[in-house]
Design a protein around this motif. Sequence first.
Motif, PDB file in Angstrom:
ATOM      1  N   GLY A  48       1.031  -1.304  -0.142  1.00  0.00           N
ATOM      2  CA  GLY A  48       0.155  -0.058  -0.109  1.00  0.00           C
ATOM      3  C   GLY A  48       0.880   1.235   0.147  1.00  0.00           C
ATOM      4  N   GLY A  49       2.019   1.121   0.332  1.00  0.00           N
ATOM      5  CA  GLY A  49       3.005   2.279   0.010  1.00  0.00           C
ATOM      6  C   GLY A  49       3.338   2.564   1.370  1.00  0.00           C
ATOM      7  N   GLY A  50       5.000   3.150   1.548  1.00  0.00           N
ATOM      8  CA  GLY A  50       5.626   3.217   2.632  1.00  0.00           C
ATOM      9  C   GLY A  50       6.995   2.804   2.748  1.00  0.00           C
ATOM     10  N   GLU A  51       7.558   2.856   3.817  1.00  0.00           N
ATOM     11  CA  GLU A  51       9.148   2.399   3.792  1.00  0.00           C
ATOM     12  C   GLU A  51       8.984   0.895   3.866  1.00  0.00           C
ATOM     13  OE1 GLU A  51      13.143   3.660   6.082  1.00  0.00           O
ATOM     14  OE2 GLU A  51      11.259   4.242   7.000  1.00  0.00           O
ATOM     15  N   VAL A  52       9.721   0.265   3.163  1.00  0.00           N
ATOM     16  CA  VAL A  52       9.916  -1.310   3.148  1.00  0.00           C
ATOM     17  C   VAL A  52      11.097  -1.604   3.615  1.00  0.00           C
ATOM     18  CG1 VAL A  52       9.860  -3.159   1.792  1.00  0.00           C
ATOM     19  CG2 VAL A  52       8.519  -1.372   1.132  1.00  0.00           C
ATOM     20  N   LEU A  53      12.214  -1.132   3.503  1.00  0.00           N
ATOM     21  CA  LEU A  53      13.518  -1.761   3.437  1.00  0.00           C
ATOM     22  C   LEU A  53      13.949  -1.636   5.418  1.00  0.00           C
ATOM     23  CD1 LEU A  53      15.859  -0.303   0.809  1.00  0.00           C
ATOM     24  CD2 LEU A  53      14.602  -2.300   0.895  1.00  0.00           C
ATOM     25  N   ARG A  54      13.427  -0.442   5.781  1.00  0.00           N
ATOM     26  CA  ARG A  54      13.770  -0.268   7.175  1.00  0.00           C
ATOM     27  C   ARG A  54      13.073  -1.499   8.182  1.00  0.00           C
ATOM     28  NH1 ARG A  54      11.292   2.124  11.350  1.00  0.00           N
ATOM     29  NH2 ARG A  54      12.732   2.481  13.351  1.00  0.00           N
ATOM     30  N   PRO A  55      11.688  -1.640   8.014  1.00  0.00           N
ATOM     31  CA  PRO A  55      11.160  -2.507   8.745  1.00  0.00           C
ATOM     32  C   PRO A  55      11.663  -4.138   8.417  1.00  0.00           C
ATOM     33  CG  PRO A  55       9.475  -1.567   7.129  1.00  0.00           C
ATOM     34  CD  PRO A  55      10.646  -0.730   7.180  1.00  0.00           C
ATOM     35  N   ALA A  56      11.791  -4.200   7.212  1.00  0.00           N
ATOM     36  CA  ALA A  56      12.434  -5.601   6.714  1.00  0.00           C
ATOM     37  C   ALA A  56      13.728  -5.872   7.648  1.00  0.00           C
ATOM     38  CB  ALA A  56      12.509  -5.677   5.321  1.00  0.00           C
ATOM     39  N   ALA A  57      14.691  -4.739   7.556  1.00  0.00           N
ATOM     40  CA  ALA A  57      15.718  -4.884   8.207  1.00  0.00           C
ATOM     41  C   ALA A  57      15.821  -5.193   9.765  1.00  0.00           C
ATOM     42  CB  ALA A  57      16.770  -4.009   7.954  1.00  0.00           C
ATOM     43  N   VAL A  58      14.808  -4.792  10.217  1.00  0.00           N
ATOM     44  CA  VAL A  58      14.514  -4.811  11.694  1.00  0.00           C
ATOM     45  C   VAL A  58      13.833  -6.189  11.980  1.00  0.00           C
ATOM     46  CG1 VAL A  58      13.084  -4.131  13.657  1.00  0.00           C
ATOM     47  CG2 VAL A  58      14.152  -2.406  12.235  1.00  0.00           C
ATOM     48  N   ALA A  59      12.953  -6.646  11.073  1.00  0.00           N
ATOM     49  CA  ALA A  59      12.431  -7.853  11.060  1.00  0.00           C
ATOM     50  C   ALA A  59      13.541  -9.033  11.146  1.00  0.00           C
ATOM     51  CB  ALA A  59      11.407  -8.160  10.046  1.00  0.00           C
ATOM     52  N   LEU A  60      14.458  -8.936  10.264  1.00  0.00           N
ATOM     53  CA  LEU A  60      15.590  -9.845   9.946  1.00  0.00           C
ATOM     54  C   LEU A  60      16.353  -9.736  11.420  1.00  0.00           C
ATOM     55  CD1 LEU A  60      16.554  -9.532   6.249  1.00  0.00           C
ATOM     56  CD2 LEU A  60      15.419 -11.518   7.671  1.00  0.00           C
ATOM     57  N   ALA A  61      16.685  -8.552  11.823  1.00  0.00           N
ATOM     58  CA  ALA A  61      17.488  -8.398  12.953  1.00  0.00           C
ATOM     59  C   ALA A  61      16.794  -9.158  14.274  1.00  0.00           C
ATOM     60  CB  ALA A  61      17.920  -6.945  13.239  1.00  0.00           C
ATOM     61  N   LEU A  62      15.471  -8.822  14.417  1.00  0.00           N
ATOM     62  CA  LEU A  62      14.765  -9.481  15.415  1.00  0.00           C
ATOM     63  C   LEU A  62      14.670 -10.882  15.510  1.00  0.00           C
ATOM     64  CD1 LEU A  62      11.969  -7.117  15.985  1.00  0.00           C
ATOM     65  CD2 LEU A  62      13.705  -7.469  17.532  1.00  0.00           C
ATOM     66  N   GLY A  63      14.588 -11.588  14.009  1.00  0.00           N
ATOM     67  CA  GLY A  63      14.664 -12.991  13.798  1.00  0.00           C
ATOM     68  C   GLY A  63      15.840 -13.586  14.270  1.00  0.00           C
TER      69      GLY A  63
END
Length: 266
Positions: A224-239
Amino acid sequence: MMGPFTWRGLYRFWRLMAVGVRTHVLYLSRSGLELVMAVFAPIVFATLAVYLFRAGDHPDRLLQAAVGAGLMGVWSAVLFGGGGAIQEQRWMGTLETLVSAPTRLSLVLLPITFATAIVGTYSLVATVVWGVVLFDIPFTPASPALFVPAMLVCVVALGMMGLLMAATFVLLRNANALANALEYPVWMFSGVLVSTASLPEWTRPVTWALPTSWASRAVQAATGGGEVLRPAAVALALGVGYVAVALVALIWVERRARGTGTLALT
């Protein structure tokens, strides 16, 4: 520079992962319960989500609703797949063998959790296709180039989180009871359908600590639009953090199991 032993270890690790994931994907594809959940549950989720969004004030977010319903299916597959795998090993009497084998228990459970995440990916694909074919939802993601990578990040992050769930399930005689208790809260705190901004303030730390929350943000932003890379990086880091905690927990589980010899009776 890496020595031959290290390269050999990496090769053995990835070979174990590939064989383990393939084996468990084939096994899950032949499980009647898993097939019913994978085939029908995502369609039900998507249908309800589309009608709810159409009845509400956001008819323009139907594609996001379909994607959110798919994320619900992915998490359910990881949660129940991980718990179910441990339960089945316990019922078949092979859990003690897995714990006592030379291969670390974490390397046995990691392919299981990733296999359940891969099978759960069908939920994401099915809900989008269901919405496009049946409800005429236009498939127009805001970031087409990042949509598939965001989905892959979601699968990897959920697989990592599933390892910690599986580590907990090893110690529980009825792991499905915990799975039932965790399914809906994680959906809600992750904001897969409803924005986390509508939740009470005390839930914010829980939301920030969940890889599912950041992974769903990445997928929804690609849709739907918005920043993709930052939340993706945080998700991997938390994983990665969840995997580290799971490895420590599994070491304690192995020591406890070897010391007491009561793993099957836990």
